[in-house]
Motif scaffolding. Structure first.
Motif, short mmCIF file in Angstrom:
data_model
loop_
_atom_site.label_atom_id
_atom_site.label_comp_id
_atom_site.label_asym_id
_atom_site.label_seq_id
_atom_site.Cartn_x
_atom_site.Cartn_y
_atom_site.Cartn_z
N VAL A 251 0.68 -1.40 0.05
CA VAL A 251 0.13 0.18 0.22
C VAL A 251 1.00 1.44 -0.39
O VAL A 251 0.76 2.34 -0.76
CB VAL A 251 -0.49 0.00 1.22
CG1 VAL A 251 -1.64 1.54 1.39
CG2 VAL A 251 -1.72 -1.67 0.94
N VAL A 252 1.26 1.61 1.01
CA VAL A 252 2.92 2.68 1.04
C VAL A 252 3.61 2.88 0.11
O VAL A 252 3.20 4.30 -0.45
CB VAL A 252 3.40 2.69 2.75
CG1 VAL A 252 4.38 3.70 2.55
CG2 VAL A 252 2.46 2.32 3.63
N PRO A 253 4.07 2.10 -0.74
CA PRO A 253 5.12 2.75 -1.59
C PRO A 253 4.08 2.84 -2.62
O PRO A 253 4.47 3.73 -3.79
CB PRO A 253 5.85 1.39 -2.33
CG PRO A 253 6.33 0.89 -0.67
CD PRO A 253 4.65 0.99 0.06
N LEU A 254 3.45 2.22 -3.14
CA LEU A 254 1.67 2.39 -3.89
C LEU A 254 1.35 3.99 -4.11
O LEU A 254 1.29 4.61 -5.29
CB LEU A 254 1.16 1.50 -4.42
CG LEU A 254 0.57 1.49 -5.17
CD1 LEU A 254 0.25 1.68 -7.09
CD2 LEU A 254 -0.72 0.40 -5.51
N HIS A 259 1.35 9.55 -5.81
CA HIS A 259 0.89 10.87 -4.86
C HIS A 259 2.02 12.14 -5.82
O HIS A 259 1.63 12.83 -6.45
CB HIS A 259 1.45 11.02 -4.03
CG HIS A 259 1.51 12.56 -3.30
ND1 HIS A 259 -0.19 12.96 -2.77
CD2 HIS A 259 2.66 13.37 -3.26
CE1 HIS A 259 0.31 14.44 -2.44
NE2 HIS A 259 1.42 14.31 -2.45
N THR A 260 3.01 11.42 -5.74
CA THR A 260 4.00 11.36 -6.41
C THR A 260 4.24 11.72 -8.09
O THR A 260 4.50 12.94 -8.78
CB THR A 260 5.91 10.99 -7.12
OG1 THR A 260 5.63 11.11 -5.28
CG2 THR A 260 7.11 11.67 -7.56
N GLN A 261 3.31 11.06 -8.82
CA GLN A 261 2.71 11.02 -10.58
C GLN A 261 1.57 12.11 -9.98
O GLN A 261 1.85 13.15 -11.43
CB GLN A 261 2.13 9.49 -10.38
CG GLN A 261 2.07 9.77 -12.69
CD GLN A 261 3.00 9.67 -12.92
OE1 GLN A 261 4.66 9.15 -12.35
NE2 GLN A 261 2.98 10.41 -13.82
N ARG A 305 10.50 15.97 -1.12
CA ARG A 305 9.77 16.34 0.15
C ARG A 305 9.99 14.85 1.46
O ARG A 305 10.70 13.89 0.58
CB ARG A 305 7.93 15.89 0.10
CG ARG A 305 7.84 17.26 -0.15
CD ARG A 305 6.18 16.93 -0.60
NE ARG A 305 5.45 17.87 -1.34
CZ ARG A 305 5.85 18.73 -2.21
NH1 ARG A 305 6.29 17.70 -3.23
NH2 ARG A 305 4.95 19.94 -2.24
N SER A 306 10.80 15.06 2.62
CA SER A 306 11.85 14.06 3.74
C SER A 306 10.76 12.20 3.52
O SER A 306 11.41 11.89 3.16
CB SER A 306 11.41 14.26 4.43
OG SER A 306 10.32 14.99 5.27
N TRP A 307 9.13 12.35 2.96
CA TRP A 307 8.80 11.50 3.13
C TRP A 307 9.62 10.52 2.09
O TRP A 307 8.77 9.18 1.81
CB TRP A 307 7.33 11.11 3.25
CG TRP A 307 6.23 12.29 2.46
CD1 TRP A 307 6.02 13.79 2.21
CD2 TRP A 307 5.99 11.56 0.90
NE1 TRP A 307 5.93 13.76 1.19
CE2 TRP A 307 5.52 12.65 0.21
CE3 TRP A 307 6.23 10.53 -0.06
CZ2 TRP A 307 5.06 12.72 -1.08
CZ3 TRP A 307 5.74 10.31 -1.00
CH2 TRP A 307 4.89 11.59 -1.08
N GLN A 308 9.67 11.23 0.12
CA GLN A 308 9.33 10.04 -0.65
C GLN A 308 11.53 9.69 0.01
O GLN A 308 10.69 8.13 -0.16
CB GLN A 308 9.80 11.50 -1.63
CG GLN A 308 8.59 11.85 -1.96
CD GLN A 308 9.10 12.81 -3.21
OE1 GLN A 308 10.04 13.50 -3.21
NE2 GLN A 308 7.90 13.31 -4.20
N GLY A 309 12.22 9.94 0.49
CA GLY A 309 13.18 9.32 0.64
C GLY A 309 12.69 8.40 1.85
O GLY A 309 13.51 7.04 1.77
N ALA A 315 10.01 0.82 2.21
CA ALA A 315 10.00 -0.13 2.01
C ALA A 315 11.34 -1.42 1.98
O ALA A 315 10.80 -2.41 1.71
CB ALA A 315 10.23 -0.05 0.08
N LEU A 316 12.52 -0.80 1.50
CA LEU A 316 13.52 -1.26 2.00
C LEU A 316 14.12 -2.54 3.17
O LEU A 316 13.77 -3.60 2.87
CB LEU A 316 15.24 -1.08 1.63
CG LEU A 316 15.95 -1.25 1.18
CD1 LEU A 316 16.25 -2.39 0.11
CD2 LEU A 316 17.22 -0.99 1.58
N GLY A 317 13.26 -1.87 3.86
CA GLY A 317 13.56 -2.40 5.34
C GLY A 317 12.31 -3.68 5.27
O GLY A 317 12.05 -4.64 5.50
N GLY A 318 11.14 -2.88 4.90
CA GLY A 318 10.33 -4.14 4.92
C GLY A 318 10.38 -5.25 4.40
O GLY A 318 10.10 -6.17 4.49
N GLY A 319 11.07 -4.81 3.35
CA GLY A 319 11.62 -6.35 1.76
C GLY A 319 12.23 -6.99 3.01
O GLY A 319 12.35 -8.29 2.54
#
Length: 342
Positions: A251-254, A259-261, A305-309, A315-319
């Protein structure tokens, strides 16, 4: 020869239990293999797809938007300089001290714009060649327009000739400054359109990522069901945690990508409006104000925006977790109930 003893009821039951245990062990091992493989594929697809949209936003912010804005502003400054010079002559104020300050300021703004464009233009070597040519032509334009507005104030014939030379250098089809910048702008707009749009590969990447995460989610649920019904175990906390992380990763990265798109789509629309306004020569002052105001709006919309990084590193940690958690949960049960016992 003595007859072989027939298997007793207890022997048959023991064999049946061993077969059941063997099938359950193989089933759990298959679950483990599927979960690890789908987790690795899904995480890779999520990270690559999200990094692509991050890179697109970064290119739009640092190069794409400034390049398109710079060309529009430079064109308007050149047209405004010519208009200011003509206005000073037509209004009869060309002999007033400081009357040429208007077009000189606009020429200086155009020259500065070209200098900045050399650093941010997004048309590669072809764009650098266009800017080099435009810079040379602009120098010739200055040597024509300045004498026409300042030196030949009492010689109408020479003044008209200098203004005609300057106008030719400015907008002659194919070789003038403005047409050359139009060509550069067209190439840049096509590049902006490619960068700011989700391509087929990006859509495929997200489809693979979401499908893989769905398979992983179903595999976790299936493994929980097998452990509860066949092994008599309660809900495994490792698999439950893997379920939660999988849902968050789906959900979150999508959401962050969508939002970025949206910001990229808005930026592209603003750049199209800026590029079109640069071709409207009816009111150059209003056009310049429009470009300046919308450029400021555009910078705010594309600001990092900081939340993008943090989303990427999350996502890397969740992966990493969705690879380790299911493996830890199932391997713990396999080791306790089957491997060590075997």
């Amino acid at each position: 020869m003595p007859a072989m003893p027939l298997p007793t009821r207890w022997t048959r039951a023991a064999r049946a239990r061993r077969r059941t245990r063997s099938r359950t062990r193989r089933l759990l091992e298959r679950h483990l293999a599927v979960m690890v493989v789908t987790a690795l594929v899904s995480v890779t697809a999520v990270l690559v797809s999200y990094r692509e949209v991050q890179n697109a936003a970064g290119e739009m912010r640092t190069r794409g938007a400034p390049a398109v804005q710079g060309v529009a502003a430079t064109q308007l400054a050149l047209l405004r300089a010519h208009e200011e010079a003509r206005k000073s002559v037509n209004d009869g104020i060309d002999e007033v001290v400081g009357a040429g300050a208007g077009y000189e300021n606009q020429l200086a703004a155009a020259d500065q714009g070209l200098s900045r464009l050399s650093d941010v233009q997004i048309d590669g070597q072809r764009g650098r060649g266009v800017l080099a040519t435009v810079t040379g032509v602009l120098t010739s334009y200055g040597t024509s327009i300045t004498p026409g507005a300042v030196k030949y104030v009492h010689d109408d014939l020479m003044q008209r000739e200098k203004f005609a030379e300057a106008r030719t250098l400015l907008d002659r089809p194919g070789t003038g400054v403005v047409p050359r910048l139009d060509v550069l702008q067209g190439h840049q707009m096509r590049r902006v359109d490619r960068v700011s749009s989700l391509g087929t590969l990006q859509r495929t990447g997200w489809a693979v990522a979401e499908l893989g995460l769905l398979v992983l989610l179903l595999s976790c649920l299936s493994a929980l069901w097998v452990l509860r019904t066949r092994c008599g175990r309660s809900l495994d906390p490792w698999l439950l945690a893997a379920l939660l992380v999988t849902v968050a990763l789906a959900v979150v990265p999508l959401w962050a990508t969508v939002h970025t798109q949206q910001h990229l789509d808005t930026a592209r629309q603003l750049l199209v409006a800026i590029e079109q306004r640069a071709h409207e020569h009816t009111n150059l002052i209003e056009s310049q104000t429009y470009v300046i105001d919308n450029s400021a709006t555009l910078r705010g919309g594309l600001a990092a925006r900081s939340w993008q990084g943090w989303t990427y590193y999350g996502a890397l940690g969740g992966g990493a977790l969705i690879v380790l958690l299911p493996a830890a949960g199932i391997c713990r049960r396999l080791n306790a109930d089957y491997w060590r016992a075997g």
